[in-house]
Design a protein around this motif. Structure first.
Motif, mmCIF file in Angstrom:
data_model
loop_
_atom_site.group_PDB
_atom_site.id
_atom_site.type_symbol
_atom_site.label_atom_id
_atom_site.label_comp_id
_atom_site.label_asym_id
_atom_site.label_seq_id
_atom_site.Cartn_x
_atom_site.Cartn_y
_atom_site.Cartn_z
ATOM 1 N N ALA A 87 37.875 44.942 37.328
ATOM 2 C CA ALA A 87 37.570 45.121 38.749
ATOM 3 C C ALA A 87 36.125 44.741 39.066
ATOM 4 O O ALA A 87 35.823 44.248 40.155
ATOM 5 C CB ALA A 87 37.834 46.561 39.164
ATOM 6 N N ALA B 168 35.944 41.039 39.782
ATOM 7 C CA ALA B 168 36.909 40.486 40.736
ATOM 8 C C ALA B 168 36.185 39.718 41.835
ATOM 9 O O ALA B 168 35.075 40.067 42.233
ATOM 10 C CB ALA B 168 37.749 41.601 41.340
ATOM 11 N N SER C 238 40.651 39.558 45.155
ATOM 12 C CA SER C 238 41.512 40.688 45.525
ATOM 13 C C SER C 238 41.636 41.731 44.423
ATOM 14 O O SER C 238 41.617 41.407 43.226
ATOM 15 C CB SER C 238 42.910 40.182 45.895
ATOM 16 O OG SER C 238 43.509 39.514 44.806
ATOM 17 N N LEU C 239 41.765 42.972 44.856
ATOM 18 C CA LEU C 239 42.044 44.105 43.975
ATOM 19 C C LEU C 239 43.125 44.923 44.670
ATOM 20 O O LEU C 239 42.874 45.596 45.675
ATOM 21 C CB LEU C 239 40.785 44.939 43.743
ATOM 22 C CG LEU C 239 40.940 46.275 43.003
ATOM 23 C CD1 LEU C 239 41.686 46.106 41.693
ATOM 24 C CD2 LEU C 239 39.569 46.906 42.773
ATOM 25 N N MET D 5 37.312 50.876 43.066
ATOM 26 C CA MET D 5 37.606 49.937 44.142
ATOM 27 C C MET D 5 36.398 49.725 45.051
ATOM 28 O O MET D 5 36.115 48.609 45.489
ATOM 29 C CB MET D 5 38.824 50.419 44.947
ATOM 30 C CG MET D 5 40.107 50.463 44.135
ATOM 31 S SD MET D 5 41.588 50.869 45.107
ATOM 32 C CE MET D 5 41.895 49.286 45.921
ATOM 33 N N SER E 210 33.940 47.376 43.288
ATOM 34 C CA SER E 210 34.403 46.013 43.025
ATOM 35 C C SER E 210 33.932 45.043 44.107
ATOM 36 O O SER E 210 33.985 45.358 45.296
ATOM 37 C CB SER E 210 35.930 45.986 42.950
ATOM 38 O OG SER E 210 36.393 44.650 42.812
ATOM 39 N N ALA F 119 35.475 42.445 45.001
ATOM 40 C CA ALA F 119 36.636 41.767 45.579
ATOM 41 C C ALA F 119 36.591 41.834 47.100
ATOM 42 O O ALA F 119 36.199 42.843 47.684
ATOM 43 C CB ALA F 119 37.929 42.399 45.067
ATOM 44 N N LYS G 114 40.579 44.481 49.240
ATOM 45 C CA LYS G 114 40.824 45.680 48.425
ATOM 46 C C LYS G 114 41.822 46.573 49.160
ATOM 47 O O LYS G 114 41.540 47.080 50.243
ATOM 48 C CB LYS G 114 39.509 46.415 48.172
ATOM 49 C CG LYS G 114 38.540 45.605 47.327
ATOM 50 C CD LYS G 114 37.297 46.377 46.949
ATOM 51 C CE LYS G 114 36.292 46.453 48.076
ATOM 52 N NZ LYS G 114 34.969 46.958 47.596
ATOM 53 N N VAL H 8 44.619 42.000 39.923
ATOM 54 C CA VAL H 8 43.250 41.619 40.251
ATOM 55 C C VAL H 8 43.145 40.096 40.287
ATOM 56 O O VAL H 8 43.435 39.417 39.285
ATOM 57 C CB VAL H 8 42.259 42.184 39.217
ATOM 58 C CG1 VAL H 8 40.823 41.805 39.600
ATOM 59 C CG2 VAL H 8 42.397 43.707 39.120
ATOM 60 N N ASP H 9 42.758 39.567 41.444
ATOM 61 C CA ASP H 9 42.583 38.125 41.643
ATOM 62 C C ASP H 9 43.842 37.316 41.321
ATOM 63 O O ASP H 9 43.765 36.113 41.051
ATOM 64 C CB ASP H 9 41.416 37.591 40.804
ATOM 65 C CG ASP H 9 40.061 37.953 41.403
ATOM 66 O OD1 ASP H 9 40.035 38.320 42.592
ATOM 67 O OD2 ASP H 9 39.044 37.871 40.694
#
Length: 364
Positions: free
Chosen positions: A21, A24, A27-28, A48, A51, A53, A56, A129-130
């Motif tokens: 994470a 990333a 996306s998560l 989250m 992260s 990302a 999320k 994740v991703d």
């Protein structure tokens, strides 16, 4: 073949997800049936939040709106237990905090008026994740789930990651898939209760193809899987069922004890409570995911299951998981009355499940 890993226990899963994470980019996406505002839930939201990302999202089944720590929210416990009321408030507060931090949260499968849709749960547990790193297994985000013996499996199968990302998006929008997808490293099953009968027939075909051995690990086994195992045993295949010594749902322990009297499988166990769901066929094919292979899943629930023939993953599973299996000390616990009640209830559920599920499950 992409590298896969058995992440045995919540600690192993936590450490690995934190690492993935933290790097990333896009996306998560996390999904579970149970999410609670305890240490486990707080840990997930912390991961989250941290992260990088861009997208999320957390998808939770509406089960977590009505059940906290294995107790109904609207129960005598709510009135009598101050700490339980605090747990409920903590869960709601944590979800609000997640939203404020830019994490989108959505509940799937509303229970409906007076709970008439309560059986229709989305039972999936997964993190993607991703679109590259996929985590599948049985671990929910609550302290009692984190304490149980369980596993998540990390897979770096690009097509699997893409398929799970798409399934997450469909579920987010209110569509439950019923499909099988061939991926780079195996076969993915996205199941939707009784609407997936033909897919279950295909899925059970993996077990029926066994030549030497089938080893089942699940706390909540019932029909229709038991019927499949009986037919396989009739062909001379050795069947082993691994059940937890301390099952949080005693009805399923009584079903297995009753079924054991028929003599077609060897019963083994894990100490304590095991929530793991896995099937190993001929030491050549490993099945894992969210399904317990029971009547509730078969008729009512959405599940995600993966079939892998990755030998390295299988060896890792045997080393980490099967090495803990032991001979049971359960023969003296067999009760004819208790098992009769359990089997009678399961038979009743089997009879009414098809009719009720077809009424409740609406096409999408």
């Amino acid at each position: 073949m992409a590298q896969s890993k058995i992440l045995l226990g919540s600690g192993s899963f936590m450490r690995r997800l934190e690492d993935v994470a933290s790097t990333a980019k896009e996306s998560l996406l996390a999904q579970a049936m149970t999410f609670e505002g305890d240490d486990a839930g707080k840990w997930l939201i912390k991961v989250m939040k941290a992260s990088p990302a861009k997208d999320k999202r957390l998808l939770i089944d509406s089960y977590s709106k009505v059940v906290i720590n294995d107790h109904f929210v609207l129960s005598k416990k709510y009135l009598a237990d101050k700490e339980f009321r605090k747990e409920i408030k903590s869960t709601r507060k944590l979800i609000d905090e997640a939203g404020e931090a830019g994490i989108e949260v959505k509940f799937t499968n509303p229970v409906g008026f007076l709970g008439q849709k309560y059986p229709l749960r989305n039972h999936k547990k997964m993190v993607v994740v991703d679109g590259k790193h996929s985590f599948l297994g049985g671990i929910n985000f609550s302290d009692h789930n984190f304490a149980w013996h369980d596993m998540m499996v990390e897979l770096s199968d690009a097509k699997l990651g893409s398929s799970l990302t798409q399934d997450f998006a469909k579920t987010w929008d209110g569509t439950n898939q019923s499909t099988a997808i061939k991926t780079d490293d195996g076969q993915l099953y996205l199941l939707n209760g009784s609407k997936s009968k033909s897919l279950y027939d295909d899925f059970f075909g993996h077990i029926k193809s066994a030549k030497n051995s089938v080893q089942i690990i699940s706390p909540y086994i019932s029909e229709p899987l038991l019927g499949v195992l009986r037919s396989v045993a009739d062909n001379g295949v050795k069947i082993t069922i691994v059940s937890p010594q301390e099952n949080n749902k005693s009805i399923f322990k009584n079903i297995i004890l009753s079924e054991q009297q028929k003599g077609y499988f060897e019963l083994k166990e894990y100490p304590g409570m095991s929530h793991m769901k896995a099937i190993l066929i001929d030491d050549e094919k490993l099945i894992f995911g969210s399904s317990n292979y029971d009547l509730v899943s078969y008729y009512f629930e959405q599940e995600v299951v993966f079939v892998s023939q990755d030998n390295d993953l299988i060896q890792d599973f045997k080393k980490k998981v099967l090495s803990e299996v032991r001979e049971p000390a359960v023969n003296d616990q067999f009760s004819k009355l208790a098992t009769w009640k359990a089997v009678t209830l399961m038979n009743l559920l089997d009879k009414i499940g098809s009719v009720v599920s077809k009424t409740l499950l609406r096409p999408h």
